[in-house]
Design an enzyme around this catalytic site. Structure first.
Site, short mmCIF file in Angstrom:
data_model
loop_
_atom_site.label_atom_id
_atom_site.label_comp_id
_atom_site.label_asym_id
_atom_site.label_seq_id
_atom_site.Cartn_x
_atom_site.Cartn_y
_atom_site.Cartn_z
N ALA A 140 5.94 -3.38 -8.64
CA ALA A 140 7.21 -2.94 -9.21
C ALA A 140 7.50 -1.50 -8.83
O ALA A 140 6.59 -0.75 -8.48
CB ALA A 140 7.18 -3.07 -10.73
N GLN A 141 8.75 -1.14 -8.94
CA GLN A 141 9.18 0.26 -8.98
C GLN A 141 9.13 0.63 -10.45
O GLN A 141 9.81 0.03 -11.27
CB GLN A 141 10.60 0.39 -8.41
CG GLN A 141 11.04 1.81 -8.11
CD GLN A 141 11.12 2.73 -9.32
OE1 GLN A 141 10.31 3.66 -9.44
NE2 GLN A 141 12.04 2.49 -10.23
N LEU A 150 0.81 -1.22 0.00
CA LEU A 150 0.00 0.00 0.00
C LEU A 150 0.85 1.27 0.00
O LEU A 150 0.36 2.35 0.35
CB LEU A 150 -0.98 0.03 1.18
CG LEU A 150 -1.99 -1.14 1.24
CD1 LEU A 150 -2.98 -0.93 2.38
CD2 LEU A 150 -2.72 -1.31 -0.08
N TYR A 178 16.05 1.37 -14.50
CA TYR A 178 14.74 0.71 -14.51
C TYR A 178 14.68 -0.37 -15.59
O TYR A 178 14.27 -1.51 -15.34
CB TYR A 178 13.64 1.75 -14.74
CG TYR A 178 12.29 1.14 -15.04
CD1 TYR A 178 11.59 0.45 -14.07
CD2 TYR A 178 11.72 1.23 -16.32
CE1 TYR A 178 10.36 -0.14 -14.35
CE2 TYR A 178 10.50 0.67 -16.60
CZ TYR A 178 9.82 -0.02 -15.61
OH TYR A 178 8.60 -0.61 -15.90
N THR A 181 1.95 2.68 -2.75
CA THR A 181 1.34 3.45 -3.84
C THR A 181 -0.07 2.98 -4.15
O THR A 181 -0.83 3.70 -4.79
CB THR A 181 2.19 3.35 -5.13
OG1 THR A 181 2.34 1.97 -5.51
CG2 THR A 181 3.57 3.95 -4.93
N GLY A 182 -0.45 1.79 -3.70
CA GLY A 182 -1.80 1.29 -3.92
C GLY A 182 -2.75 1.74 -2.82
O GLY A 182 -2.35 2.40 -1.85
#
Length: 304
Positions: free
Chosen positions: A74-75, A33, A141, A35-36
């Site tokens: 993921a990043q 969580l 990335y 970013t979610g």
């Protein structure tokens, strides 16, 4: 099918979860969580709030008894990977290794890994790029996603039907305009608030924009694959950032001219993915035209 979705409370992952639930699957989400959001998940979806990088994450996953895993966590930010390549590698490589180990130990029937197309093929690939183009990532990335792909193939690709999906630039509802957001989410936020927005560089750089529901369709279809493969998921069409701005501005009734800022470091200039193989293997093709998807995304950005 009992399916575990990593990053399932995030942007792409939550749309995959929605589709799985709608077809009757038993879904568990693994998400820290960061970013979610729990609000993206229905009450019938179990949430394991944890970090894929944790040493004991394999045991947590095994307790969910998954038959299939979709690894979406993921990043995803190129600039962040440049600023902190160690953090990028820890999430995208170490985290992926742990999820792949869990899939192997759980003896899953299928494993789906969401990778990146444009960041992996690099600047020398033909446009649109098929799966046989030269691999040449130019950002940390891109390198971390390529390394993760190779670990996935080594650890589970020979044991479990494993599908690596190399995604084009994904946009749609629930993409956060802050932090690691894609350009569509950033533009929608600025247009909604009637703020001036900035285009990186000259805006002539191109991307292949694919709507998030189409990505979810591909991921769910890949859970039914019976052999291991790597597939591009995109529309095959190049759209410049300037063209994107004009199309979205027209849809949003936005009339403030954009300004141009510095180009982003270590971004590829052109990108579009040939998804012919995905059509042949999964029966998948993008269903959402760009203007339609932008209208849906902008409308969702207005809130309820």
């Amino acid at each position: 099918m009992r399916v575990l979705v990593t990053g399932g409370a995030g942007f792409i992952g939550s749309h995959i979860v929605d589709l799985l639930v709608s077809r009757g699957d038993d879904v568990t989400v693994l998400d820290d969580l960061s970013t979610g959001s729990r609000s993206h998940l229905g009450s019938n979806v179990r949430l394991i709030q944890s970090d894929i990088r944790k040493p004991d994450i394999v045991e947590e996953i095994l307790r969910a008894h998954p038959e299939g895993i979709v690894h979406a966590a993921a990043q995803v930010s190129v600039p962040r990977s440049v600023a902190d390549p160690v953090d990028d590698a820890t999430g995208n490589i170490i985290g992926t290794i742990r999820i792949a180990q869990a899939a192997a130990e759980a003896k899953c029937r299928s494993f789906v890994f969401l990778s990146s197309g444009g960041a992996i093929y690099g600047p020398d690939a033909a446009i649109p790029s098929d799966e046989h183009q030269p691999i040449h990532p130019i950002s940390p990335y891109g390198l971390s996603k390529l390394s993760a792909e190779r670990y996935v193939r080594m650890l589970v690709g020979g044991q479990i039907p494993t599908t690596i999906l190399r995604l084009a630039n994904v946009y749609g509802p629930r993409q956060d305009p802050r932090g690691e957001a894609g350009v569509v989410a950033v533009f929608c936020a600025a247009m909604r608030e009637r703020r001036e927005l900035t285009i990186d560089g000259d805006g002539k750089q191109t991307r292949d924009f694919v709507y998030v529901r189409d990505i979810a369709d591909a991921a769910v279809a890949a859970l039914g694959a019976d052999q291991s493969t790597t597939l591009n998921i995109g529309t095959g069409s190049e759209v410049s950032v300037n063209q994107l701005f004009e199309t979205l501005a027209d849809a949003a009734g936005y009339q403030i001219p954009a300004r141009h800022g510095p180009a982003r470091e270590q971004d590829v200039r052109r990108s579009a993915l040939d998804a012919t193989q995905a059509s042949a293997v999964l029966g998948w093709r993008p269903e959402t035209a760009l203007r339609d998807g932008l209208l849906l995304t902008y409308a969702a950005s207005q809130g309820p």
